[in-house]
Scaffold this active site. Structure first.
Site, mmCIF file in Angstrom:
data_model
loop_
_atom_site.group_PDB
_atom_site.id
_atom_site.type_symbol
_atom_site.label_atom_id
_atom_site.label_comp_id
_atom_site.label_asym_id
_atom_site.label_seq_id
_atom_site.Cartn_x
_atom_site.Cartn_y
_atom_site.Cartn_z
ATOM 1 N N HIS A 1 35.651 43.040 31.835
ATOM 2 C CA HIS A 1 36.430 44.216 32.241
ATOM 3 C C HIS A 1 37.327 44.591 31.056
ATOM 4 O O HIS A 1 37.729 43.713 30.289
ATOM 5 C CB HIS A 1 37.270 43.791 33.442
ATOM 6 C CG HIS A 1 38.036 44.877 34.122
ATOM 7 N ND1 HIS A 1 39.235 45.338 33.644
ATOM 8 C CD2 HIS A 1 37.778 45.577 35.256
ATOM 9 C CE1 HIS A 1 39.689 46.281 34.467
ATOM 10 N NE2 HIS A 1 38.826 46.445 35.444
ATOM 11 N N ASP B 1 38.989 34.918 33.609
ATOM 12 C CA ASP B 1 39.388 36.065 34.414
ATOM 13 C C ASP B 1 38.822 35.862 35.811
ATOM 14 O O ASP B 1 37.616 35.960 36.029
ATOM 15 C CB ASP B 1 38.833 37.341 33.766
ATOM 16 C CG ASP B 1 39.048 38.584 34.628
ATOM 17 O OD1 ASP B 1 39.411 38.440 35.817
ATOM 18 O OD2 ASP B 1 38.833 39.694 34.113
ATOM 19 N N GLN C 1 37.526 38.742 40.126
ATOM 20 C CA GLN C 1 36.438 38.835 41.108
ATOM 21 C C GLN C 1 36.045 37.463 41.635
ATOM 22 O O GLN C 1 35.478 37.352 42.725
ATOM 23 C CB GLN C 1 35.206 39.510 40.498
ATOM 24 C CG GLN C 1 35.441 40.939 40.024
ATOM 25 C CD GLN C 1 35.829 41.874 41.145
ATOM 26 O OE1 GLN C 1 35.502 41.649 42.313
ATOM 27 N NE2 GLN C 1 36.537 42.928 40.810
ATOM 28 N N LYS D 1 42.912 41.948 45.258
ATOM 29 C CA LYS D 1 41.468 41.794 45.457
ATOM 30 C C LYS D 1 41.171 40.596 46.368
ATOM 31 O O LYS D 1 40.025 40.253 46.611
ATOM 32 C CB LYS D 1 40.769 41.613 44.106
ATOM 33 C CG LYS D 1 40.883 42.853 43.211
ATOM 34 C CD LYS D 1 40.125 42.663 41.925
ATOM 35 C CE LYS D 1 40.557 43.621 40.836
ATOM 36 N NZ LYS D 1 39.939 44.945 40.921
ATOM 37 N N CYS E 1 35.228 50.173 34.409
ATOM 38 C CA CYS E 1 36.097 49.611 33.366
ATOM 39 C C CYS E 1 35.351 48.579 32.538
ATOM 40 O O CYS E 1 35.913 47.559 32.134
ATOM 41 C CB CYS E 1 37.356 48.984 33.965
ATOM 42 S SG CYS E 1 38.399 50.171 34.791
#
Ligand SMILES: Cc1ncc(COP(=O)(O)O)c(C=O)c1O
Lengths: 149, 430
Positions: free
Chosen positions: B147, B224, B227, B250, B388
């Protein structure tokens, strides 16, 4: 509730699928590119200006049905007009796509009136106005990529 | 493909429909759905089918109530008052930190830094750890799946330092090329920043293997988890990673709050990031003594309600069981992938070995923006665009895709609605 067919009118779908004035322009004197950062789309507009009048104008690039149709109809409309006339029409067009047909003299817009459903879809206003930003930028002697932001 | 005729009221049954394969009944998504007030509404006259969970998830009643209750009963600033409300607010904020630590397997709650979200967490690491570790001629390694928020902060750092940003490529299926990773890990590599799950394609990266390879070269790893956290969870201590970042919004929590976890020894050694209140022990105009962890990295009044809301979201998710949620989402995703693959004119973008949460697709040569608009009018919310992840889109030779992303409250009927919407797209643009 507005119908999808208000946005995707037959004429819009047709121009989106078979855009007119698509491709490079020989002898272009003015060019600019419009970018929509939301979706990464780009529409490049090239024009040939003679004696202060747009003699020819074509576009290239990738975009959704709305932006391609808008570019297609716009290029047809712009031929034979002066930059000042184009600016004036854009003002009407912008009002059409943001406020709707009730806010403008739709007659004066001619074929551009097919974008009268766009105002019901706020996320798509930028798609319809992107080619216009590029054309006006080109005619102002820009040439830098401009964005719809 | 298979489509049920029992879903959206007034929809006609699709012809040629075989009975749909249903997820195991262990997890009752339809019942969990009731916990989310926003999902009860209709959009454009149709029941809302929310398939944009990778952008942000909806919030259960428990989270909404926890935030309201905090403001109605406990609101005060933290660490600043001797009065009862401030004590309560401080305690609840501390408890939220402990709750997060337990959720991600952080050995010590002081290693949990509250930030605004994943983006801020990555920037924090780039500007503290990165600035002290990366010099001219050094290299920072990212991947093609990232991202923008796990690319741009490193690009900025590299520009500032005269360092080089290097990129692990993906294969045509959307998996990371691990041989290329191996070749790129070199003596000048100062950090590897890699996503747990791709938000654009759904690729689940084989983190244990990736981290092991980096560790073998002594390269620290930032993961990261934006997600990954909602679909897979994370075990910080066992992972071998050095930093983990995720966003509350999220994970069924509120916007405005997220988490950076870092290994204690790194956080201790890192200079503070922002200066201000709360992050200091004492200030004179000559010298400021910085506060201990985690406060050193939390200048100013934090998002107290946000942290409490996030803890409530974690309680909610753990109450249902992350394993059960993950199993449900896997089955739903398999159903969606099968249905889309079987659907005429639909092309899946990315066919990774393992996938979580997300399926990206194209409908004929219809622009994803138009796909998104038509689906929206059918009550189905998806994302259309570059997600993104423009470098990834370039690699795939695309400007944009349509993306359906799933959450715990999605059901097989939602997949049916997606397929019906896609058929309407094809009809309109035939
Ligand atoms: C993989 C990934 N990383 C980072 C982010 C950024 O998260 P946030 O916008 O919450 O900071 C996102 C969310 O869009 C994401 O999907």
């Amino acid at each position: 509730m507005s119908e999808l067919t208000d946005l995707y009118q037959e004429v819009v779908l047709d121009h989106g699928k078979r855009p007119r004035n698509y491709g490079p322009l020989e002898g272009a004197t003015h060019r600019a590119e419009g970018l929509n950062p939301l979706c990464g789309d780009r529409i490049a507009v090239q024009a040939r200006l003679e004696d202060g009048v747009v003699r020819d104008v074509r576009f290239e690039g990738s975009g959704c049905a709305i932006s391609k149709a808008s570019a297609s109809v716009m290029t047809g409309f712009a031929k034979g007009r002066t930059p000042a006339e184009i600016d004036a029409v854009f003002e009407q067009f912008h009002r059409l796509v943001t406020e709707g047909p009730g806010a403008v003299d739709a007659e004066s817009l001619g074929k551009l009136a097919v974008f009268g459903g766009v105002h019901e879809y706020p996320t798509r206003v930028k798609c319809a106005s992107l080619p216009w930003h590029a054309l006006r930028q080109a005619l102002r002697g820009g040439g830098e990529a401009i964005s719809t932001e | 493909m298979s489509v049920s005729g029992t879903s959206a009221a007034g929809e006609k049954r699709l012809s040629g429909a075989a009975p749909a394969r249903r997820p195991a009944p262990a997890f009752d998504a339809a019942r969990a759905r009731e916990d989310f007030p926003i999902l009860r509404q209709r959009v454009h006259g149709r029941p809302l089918v929310y398939l944009d969970n990778a952008a942000t998830t909806q919030k259960p009643r428990a989270v909404i109530d926890a935030i309201s209750r905090y403001y109605e009963e406990d609101n005060a600033n933290v660490h600043r008052g001797v009065h009862l409300l401030s004590e309560r607010a401080t305690r609840r904020h501390d408890e939220a930190r402990k709750r997060v630590a337990r959720f991600i397997g952080a050995p010590d709650p002081r290693e949990v830094i509250f930030v605004r979200g994943t983006t801020e967490a990555v920037n924090l690491v780039a500007q503290t750890f990165g600035r002290t570790r990366v010099g001219a001629g050094d290299e920072v390694l990212v991947t093609e799946l990232e991202h923008h928020s796990n690319i741009v902060p490193w690009q900025m750092l590299c520009q500032e330092k005269g360092a080089r940003l290097r990129v692990v490529p993906v294969t045509d299926t959307g998996d990371l090329d691990l041989d290329a990773l191996e070749a790129l890990l070199g003596p000048r590599t100062r950090l590897l920043a890699v996503t747990q799950v791709s938000n654009a394609l759904g690729t689940v990266n084989p983190l244990p293997e990736i981290i092991a390879r980096a560790k073998a070269r002594g390269v620290p790893v930032l993961v990261d988890g934006a997600q990954g956290a909602p679909h897979l969870g994370f075990d910080a201590a066992a992972s071998g990673a050095d930093f983990y970042a995720f966003s509350g919004h999220k994970l069924y929590g509120p916007t405005g709050v997220g988490v950076l976890w870092g290994r204690r020894e790194h956080l201790e050694a890192m200079p503070p990031w922002q200066g201000g209140g709360d992050m200091i022990l004492s200030v004179t105009f000559e010298k400021t003594i910085y506060n201990a962890l985690p406060h050193k990295f939390e200048a100013g009044t934090p998002d107290i309600a946000g942290a409490i809301g996030l803890a409530a979201a974690i309680d909610y998710v753990d109450g249902l069981g992350l394993e059960a949620i993950a199993a449900h989402e896997r089955e739903l995703l398999a159903l969606a992938v099968d249905a889309l693959e079987a659907e005429e004119g639909v092309r899946l973008v990315g066919t990774p070995r393992e996938r979580a949460g997300v399926v990206s697709f194209l409908v004929g040569d219809v622009h994803p923006h138009d796909v998104g608009t038509v689906l929206d009018r059918h009550g189905v919310a998806v994302r259309a665009g570059h997600h993104c992840a423009q470098p990834l889109m370039q690699r795939l030779g695309l400007a944009a895709t349509a993306r359906a992303s799933f959450g715990l409250y999605n059901t097989p009927e939602d997949v049916d609605a997606l397929v019906r919407g896609i058929r309407a797209v094809r009809e309109m643009f035939a």
